[in-house]
Design a protein around this motif. Sequence first.
Motif, short mmCIF file in Angstrom:
data_model
loop_
_atom_site.label_atom_id
_atom_site.label_comp_id
_atom_site.label_asym_id
_atom_site.label_seq_id
_atom_site.Cartn_x
_atom_site.Cartn_y
_atom_site.Cartn_z
N GLN A 48 0.83 -1.21 0.00
CA GLN A 48 0.00 0.00 0.00
C GLN A 48 0.86 1.26 0.00
O GLN A 48 0.58 2.23 -0.70
N ALA A 51 2.33 1.72 -3.49
CA ALA A 51 1.32 2.18 -4.44
C ALA A 51 1.00 3.65 -4.21
O ALA A 51 0.83 4.43 -5.16
N ALA A 52 0.94 4.07 -2.94
CA ALA A 52 0.65 5.47 -2.64
C ALA A 52 1.79 6.37 -3.11
O ALA A 52 1.56 7.48 -3.62
N ARG A 53 3.00 5.90 -2.98
CA ARG A 53 4.15 6.70 -3.40
C ARG A 53 4.14 6.89 -4.92
O ARG A 53 4.41 7.99 -5.42
N VAL A 54 3.82 5.82 -5.67
CA VAL A 54 3.77 5.93 -7.14
C VAL A 54 2.66 6.88 -7.56
O VAL A 54 2.84 7.71 -8.46
N THR A 55 1.51 6.78 -6.91
CA THR A 55 0.39 7.66 -7.24
C THR A 55 0.75 9.12 -6.97
O THR A 55 0.43 10.01 -7.75
N ALA A 56 1.43 9.37 -5.84
CA ALA A 56 1.82 10.74 -5.51
C ALA A 56 2.82 11.30 -6.52
O ALA A 56 2.75 12.48 -6.88
N GLU A 57 3.75 10.48 -6.98
CA GLU A 57 4.73 10.96 -7.95
C GLU A 57 4.10 11.25 -9.30
O GLU A 57 4.50 12.17 -10.00
N ARG A 58 3.09 10.46 -9.68
CA ARG A 58 2.43 10.71 -10.97
C ARG A 58 1.64 12.01 -10.94
O ARG A 58 1.53 12.69 -11.95
N GLY A 59 1.06 12.34 -9.80
CA GLY A 59 0.23 13.54 -9.71
C GLY A 59 1.02 14.80 -9.47
O GLY A 59 0.47 15.89 -9.49
N ARG A 60 2.32 14.70 -9.25
CA ARG A 60 3.14 15.87 -8.98
C ARG A 60 3.35 16.69 -10.25
O ARG A 60 3.78 16.17 -11.27
#
Length: 203
Positions: A48, A51-60
């Motif tokens: 988890q 996955a949260a880290r990847v999602t945060a990097e994509r939205g940056r």
Amino acid sequence: MIVASLLLILVAVVLLVLGLAGGSSLLLIVSIAASLLAAVALVAGARQVAAARVTAERGRPGRVRPATTTRPGTGYGSPVLPEIPVQHVPPTVDAGGTGWRQPPEPPAAGTDPHAVSDSGPATAYDDEPAAQEVTPAQAARVARLGAEVRVVDGRPRYHLADCAHLVGRAHEPLPVAEAVELGFTPCGRCAPDTALLADAHRI
């Protein structure tokens, strides 16, 4: 999830201590089950977080992925690897001129090496001894030996160290396997193949 796994580990340790102190196998089994659940919770929590880290990097905003270039024949988006330099290794056989380990010279063009004239066989060197006659099986065995023979630069035969043909001539030691590979043939005067095979048989 990670907090839950830490709590399960704590419960498992307490149950293990109580089970060992009281001699209760039921508490030990429950302790093992709690440890397994803690491991599952820990793995799930780690996934988890990733996955949260990847999602945060994509939205940056302002985050640009590195561009990949393509080379013909490599496919879409394949990274271009740097060219690896190839080291040039000079050959062990001299390419021309004088020097050691020259391959034997063939007879002159238009001459039959087996033809006999008034002065003897027509070869590239009139004073060269004939080649020793050996069977293909013997030649194959000699080509695998590591014994040392002697060669004269540019001459087609290899010899034993005490061969009379070497007297007064500059010669070089060479492993017989390398001499065969370079195209040298055994001297008929000192018969090196017979001696080398006999030595190999005695070992």
